[in-house]
Design an enzyme around this catalytic site. Structure first.
Site, short mmCIF file in Angstrom:
data_model
loop_
_atom_site.label_atom_id
_atom_site.label_comp_id
_atom_site.label_asym_id
_atom_site.label_seq_id
_atom_site.Cartn_x
_atom_site.Cartn_y
_atom_site.Cartn_z
CB SER A 167 -35.55 12.70 1.50
OG SER A 167 -35.87 11.33 1.51
CE1 TYR A 226 -41.13 10.90 7.93
CE2 TYR A 226 -39.38 9.38 8.57
CZ TYR A 226 -39.83 10.67 8.35
OH TYR A 226 -38.98 11.74 8.55
CE LYS A 278 -40.13 12.45 4.43
NZ LYS A 278 -39.82 13.90 4.54
#
Length: 316
Positions: free
Chosen positions: A156, A183, A187
């Site tokens: 992550s 993003y 994550k």
């Protein structure tokens, strides 16, 4: 209690480990953190299966590792995480070629790309970073169930602080696209995936861990122009006055720790950074894991959505 920290390297984490007899499958193993993780684990006797999109780059990575460790046990497999057909082909080959997978390290990723889509029409970052690994892990689960270590490590990022997973519009069909929000969504999804894997498979002694490797200069940043890079560094240093880039060996350390640390045995669903389990923290921008990334209801919902989008059904 671990004595490792942000400066620890992968070799230091594995110094007293013997990984002989273990098979470790690593995505994105042709460069950067993936290649370093493969090298460090092969150096301790593991049989490492290196997965990546390009056979030539995989061959170069194998040559680089064998130049340092001539007896390294390495295999390669071509897999494009942005293409479900490629994932199905790769995992079918893996099930034919290998008896078990002891540790699966979902390392590959894409960061802050322009609005792009996978071969199956998913927004690129969510599609590659989460859905691709969701599909891959499901197809490899029969091999993981036959393993001994039975650990799954999902890379992550502290970028999960940027945004929770948007489960109403994961492909940005109804909102303006922002590369950093995307993003952050992806994550966070990596952590939620870890939480639900743990809930479903802990009783089978399969445990999952999410990892923030730290800030490292790798080709993950290939989509960033100079302005985006400068803005990112400014943002990070403003939020964490002690921020410093890690070397690639330091960046691979937490992955290797999550994959092997005896203190994690029998307990997963955790988010790890700097070779320790991070505290839940909804305020600090310098570390910790957001509570929304550990939300069990969101984790279950993400799992259902992921099954529907990929068509992958995990073993009951």
């Amino acid at each position: 209690m671990t004595t490792f920290d942000k400066d620890t390297t992968a070799d230091e984490v594995l110094a007293d480990k013997d990984l002989s007899g273990q098979t470790v499958f690593i995505t994105g193993a042709n460069s950067g953190l993936g290649q370093e993780t493969a090298r460090a684990m092969a150096a301790k006797g593991a049989h490492v299966v290196m997965a990546g999109r390009d056979q030539g780059k995989l061959d170069d990575a194998v040559s680089a590792i064998r130049a340092e460790h001539p007896d390294a046990k390495l295999d390669t497999i071509v897999c494009d995480l942005g293409n479900l057909e490629s994932i199905r082909a790769a995992t079918s080959r893996a099930r034919q070629r290998f008896d078990t997978i002891d540790v699966l390290i979902n390392n590959a990723g894409v960061m802050a790309s322009p609005l792009m889509h996978t071969a199956d029409g998913f927004e690129l970052q969510f599609g590659t970073n989460h859905l691709g690994h969701f599909a891959l892990t499901g197809e490899l689960m029969p091999l993981i169930e036959r393993g001994t270590a039975k650990r799954i490590v999902n890379l992550s990022s502290r970028a999960h602080h940027m945004a929770p997973a948007n489960l109403d519009d994961p492909n940005f069909e109804h909102r303006d696209y922002n590369p950093w929000v995307s993003y952050g969504n992806a994550k966070t999804a990596n952590v939620l995936f870890t939480v639900e894997l743990e809930r479903r498979y802990a009783l089978r002694d399969i445990h999952a861990y999410a990892v923030h490797p730290g800030g490292i200069n790798t080709n993950l940043s290939r989509h960033l122009d100079e302005e985006m890079t400068a803005a990112l560094i400014e943002r990070v240093k403003k939020s964490d006055s002690n921020f410093a880039f890690k070397t690639i060996p330091q960046g691979a350390a937490t992955t290797c720790w999550a994959a092997t640390a005896p203190e994690l045995e029998g307990k997963g669903g955790a988010y790890c950074e700097d070779c320790h389990v991070a505290e839940v923290d909804d305020q600090s921008s310098a570390g910790g894991v957001r509570s929304y990334a550990l939300d069990p209801d969101a984790a279950r919902r993400l799992w259902t959505i992921s099954e529907e989008m990929t068509g992958v059904q995990y073993p009951d």
